[in-house]
Design an enzyme around this catalytic site. Structure first.
Site, PDB file in Angstrom:
ATOM      1  N   ASP A 244       0.844  -1.351   0.685  1.00  0.00           N
ATOM      2  CA  ASP A 244       0.155  -0.335   0.191  1.00  0.00           C
ATOM      3  C   ASP A 244       0.818   1.298   0.223  1.00  0.00           C
ATOM      4  O   ASP A 244       2.151   1.410   0.216  1.00  0.00           O
ATOM      5  CB  ASP A 244      -0.916  -0.356   1.068  1.00  0.00           C
ATOM      6  CG  ASP A 244      -1.913   0.913   1.026  1.00  0.00           C
ATOM      7  OD1 ASP A 244      -1.846   1.279   0.019  1.00  0.00           O
ATOM      8  OD2 ASP A 244      -3.288   0.868   1.639  1.00  0.00           O
TER       9      ASP A 244
HETATM   10  C1  BGC Z   1      -4.839   3.339  -0.202  1.00  0.00           C
HETATM   11  C2  BGC Z   1      -4.588   2.304  -1.331  1.00  0.00           C
HETATM   12  C3  BGC Z   1      -4.741   3.222  -2.297  1.00  0.00           C
HETATM   13  C4  BGC Z   1      -3.570   3.879  -2.307  1.00  0.00           C
HETATM   14  C5  BGC Z   1      -3.567   4.731  -3.752  1.00  0.00           C
HETATM   15  C6  BGC Z   1      -3.713   4.603   0.244  1.00  0.00           C
HETATM   16  O1  BGC Z   1      -4.342   5.339   0.582  1.00  0.00           O
HETATM   17  O2  BGC Z   1      -5.004   3.073   1.751  1.00  0.00           O
HETATM   18  O3  BGC Z   1      -5.998   1.517  -0.743  1.00  0.00           O
HETATM   19  O4  BGC Z   1      -4.706   2.393  -3.666  1.00  0.00           O
HETATM   20  O5  BGC Z   1      -3.628   4.552  -0.983  1.00  0.00           O
HETATM   21  O6  BGC Z   1      -4.081   5.548  -3.506  1.00  0.00           O
END
Ligand code: BGC
Length: 680
Positions: A244
């Protein structure tokens, strides 16, 4: 190694040969990469891309959010279809719609030149207070699995990679970068892992995103047990893992490489060249560990066609009427009718003169006061949004007068609910209250005194308390965040063009303290650890077993018609390992409207050596029926549907004995019951 190639020479290399076996292409490219180039490929750049390796014409692999539509930029300049929130899509209980959504959104990903969608989000809804409840599907592992598999298949049908997230036990936003979810093996096996596992086994998911949190003390991105052992070992995952965004902040380079984290996003930190070199030279990981991580990433690059002639790939498309129609259909089927005293809905345009429209959520749209889309990374930017008020206006044009004065109206509609503001349905924080905002409660109470036919339409993405106002109103509709066509979908349900057929995929408790995660600070939100003391008793498994009456149970949703259930037949009375049982039920539309019913099958273990939930969903089917029409629904059950995870022997077991088969219209409205005997 490290040879210079001309463009022509590259075209002639084995990995560029489309007719060559996939694994041979992967191995060929891998064998040509230097160690430094492998370091380079291990982390992202510019938020959404991997780095190119010019020497070998390795192009950047591009990935965008998210669960409700593609978001190709953060400024809203690239428009795309805004599909309803995942919780709304799940409430359709219609895997075909999840597939259609997946396929449509993947066409949009292709159209913007990307290769992977950062979706679906399939964390279990452990608590209604999670700021991201709206982005996830359900509290139930079986329903979660069926819908996740359909979504992944839809996305990947377009040769676009799905990225199943967030692996695993990222069930709250509070302290998400540090908290450790302390969870038992049984709860992992029975509740939190099944949908993730099924996306690999049944849908061949090409990517997994690791979670921010720790699981039993180890961060998701460096968790060898979760990644190498379970995902890649036991489940035989052939795709790659991506962190993530910034989830590696507190992790260790060598541990991530060894655990099987292929790609660090959004930029090189733990995987920057300096850290990689050092960890490698110190023996922190072997080149073979890194090779496996890179092999997985480039395998997916091939699978999405990064090296193929674009003309041979599925064609992309974006903002098409077809995609908008899918968005509308999902909302029409996902809206849940929670209360409908005296059949006050549907409203009849012919015998109503004035409707009062109130409430802060009436005008949510790009043009209105705020947007329906939002809440963090799952935001996207549609070319238009039909607000609830727009939908109503369109429907009532020249037929019914819209006013703001309830005392003069035949019916009053209050668009209440939450928003994507921080502390509500939004990423980064959990909800700060289980109640509606107090001014909305006052508005409902006041209005109900002025108009006897007050209808509350909720626009929100997670359960809320209703006890202090629900008895005052005639109808309540859960309309969720319904995507760019929300207003049209809501109007078609209110006026009866569409008969509501959505059912809740999460229990709505009467009060928060009834909810299994809300026993104490230890169980939510915890400090450096959050203890999943409820174990497998998540959602209705808890409410049933503890005999707590919820406000609305799992699987609940009303219709404008009625359905009767008859003739439960089970084709075998005794079963053993390897048998398949066919359970059949006749369902009749016994009312006046054409409608859809979601027939639910729950299994109940009558006697067990360990504590088991009162019932567990093991099958369902959505059937469409004209008035007086009867259809036979057949649901199959296998050994696994009777099993539980036995922590003493560390495996799934079924114990001999009687199991009840419960057929219901919701988890608390069981219409028919039969039994089988399991004998090994
Ligand atoms: C989120 C993800 C997301 C990623 C990219 C993170 O803060 O938890 O779900 O895909 O950001 O935007």
């Amino acid at each position: 190694m490290n040879e210079k190639y001309s463009e022509d020479q590259i075209q002639g290399l084995p990995f560029m040969d489309k007719n060559l076996d996939l694994e041979k292409r992967v191995e060929d490219l891998l064998s040509r990469l230097t160690l430094e180039e492998k370091f380079k490929l291990s982390s992202g750049r510019l938020m959404w891309h991997t780095k190119p390796i010019k020497r070998l014409s390795v192009k950047p692999f591009t990935m965008y959010d998210g669960p409700h539509g593609v978001r190709a930029d953060t400024m809203g300049e690239i428009k795309s279809t805004y599909f309803p929130s995942a919780i709304c899509r799940a409430a359709t209980w219609n895997p075909k719609l999840s597939y259609d959504f997946g396929k449509a959104v993947a066409e949009e990903v292709r159209d913007v030149g990307a290769h992977m969608l950062l979706a679906p989000g399939i964390n279990i809804q452990r608590t209604p207070m999670n700021g991201r409840t709206f982005e996830y599907q359900t509290e139930d592992p079986y329903l979660n699995k069926v819908l996740a598999v359909a979504t992944v298949k839809g996305i990947q049908s377009q040769k676009i990679a799905a990225c199943v997230k967030h692996f695993v036990c990222n069930n709250q936003e509070t302290n998400r970068f540090n908290v450790s979810s302390e969870v038992s093996e049984r709860a992992l096996q029975e509740i939190y892992l099944p949908a993730f596992k099924a996306t690999v086994l049944e849908a061949d998911a090409w990517s997994f995103m690791t979670c921010y949190n720790k699981v039993n003390g180890i961060y998701g991105s460096e968790n060898t047990n979760l990644l190498r052992e379970r995902l890649m070992g036991e489940w035989d995952f052939r795709g790659f893992t991506v962190s993530d965004w910034n989830a590696t902040a507190y992790a260790n380079t060598a541990d991530c490489v060894k655990a099987g984290l292929s790609l660090e996003m959004p930029t090189a930190k733990k995987y920057n060249k300096r850290n990689m070199r050092k960890a490698y030279q110190e023996g922190g990981f072997k080149e073979e560990d890194l090779n496996d991580n890179i092999r997985r990433l480039i395998r997916v690059m091939f699978l999405v066609g990064l090296y193929d002639d674009e003309k041979t790939l599925p064609k992309g498309s974006r903002n098409t009427p077809e995609h908008q129609a899918i968005a509308r259909k999902v909302t029409e089927e996902g809206i849940v009718l929670l209360k409908n005293d005296n059949d006050s809905l549907p409203l009849n345009l012919n015998n109503i003169k004035k409707i009062a429209v109130l409430g802060p959520n009436a005008n949510l749209s790009i043009e209105g006061d705020g947007i329906l889309s939002g809440g963090g990374s799952s935001v996207n930017f549609p070319p238009y949004e039909i607000s609830p008020l727009d939908g109503l206006k369109e429907k009532c044009l020249n037929k019914v007068e819209l006013t703001k004065i309830p005392s003069e109206a035949d019916a009053t509609i209050i668009f209440a609910g939450l928003s994507h503001d921080h502390g509500m349905d939004a990423e980064g924080e959990d909800r700060n209250s289980f109640e509606l905002p107090s001014e909305q409660i006052e508005l409902i109470q006041k209005t109900a005194k002025e108009c006897t036919n007050t209808i509350v339409i909720l626009i929100n993405g997670s359960p809320i308390a209703m006890n202090n106002w629900i008895d005052n109103v005639s109808s309540v509709v859960e309309a969720w965040y319904g995507g760019m066509e929300a207003g049209n979908a809501i109007a078609s349900v209110i006026f009866g063009d569409i008969n509501p057929s959505g059912k809740l995929t999460i229990t709505f408790p009467k009060k928060l303290s009834d909810s299994p995660a809300h026993v104490s600070r230890r169980t939510f939100p915890g400090d450096d650890k959050v203890f999943y003391d409820e174990g497998i008793f998540v959602g209705y498994r808890h409410f049933d077993t503890k005999d707590i009456e919820p406000l609305f149970p799992f699987g609940f949703g009303l219709s404008y018609t009625t359905f009767s259930y008859e003739n439960l037949m089970i084709d075998k009375k005794k079963i053993g390992s390897g048998d398949v049982i066919k359970v059949s039920i006749d369902v009749t539309n016994s009312g006046k409207f054409e409608g859809k019913e979601i027939v639910q099958l729950y299994v109940q273990d009558v006697e067990s050596s360990v504590e088991r939930p009162t019932k567990e969903l093991k099958g369902f089917e959505k059937v469409s029926l004209h008035p007086n029409e009867t259809k036979t629904v057949i649901i199959e059950l296998k050994k696994e549907d009777f099993s539980f995870y036995n922590e003493t022997v560390n495996s799934w077991v079924v114990e001999n004995g009687t199991f009840n088969i419960l057929i219901g219209s919701s988890s608390r409205d069981i219409r028919l019951q039969g039994e089988i005997e399991y004998l090994e």
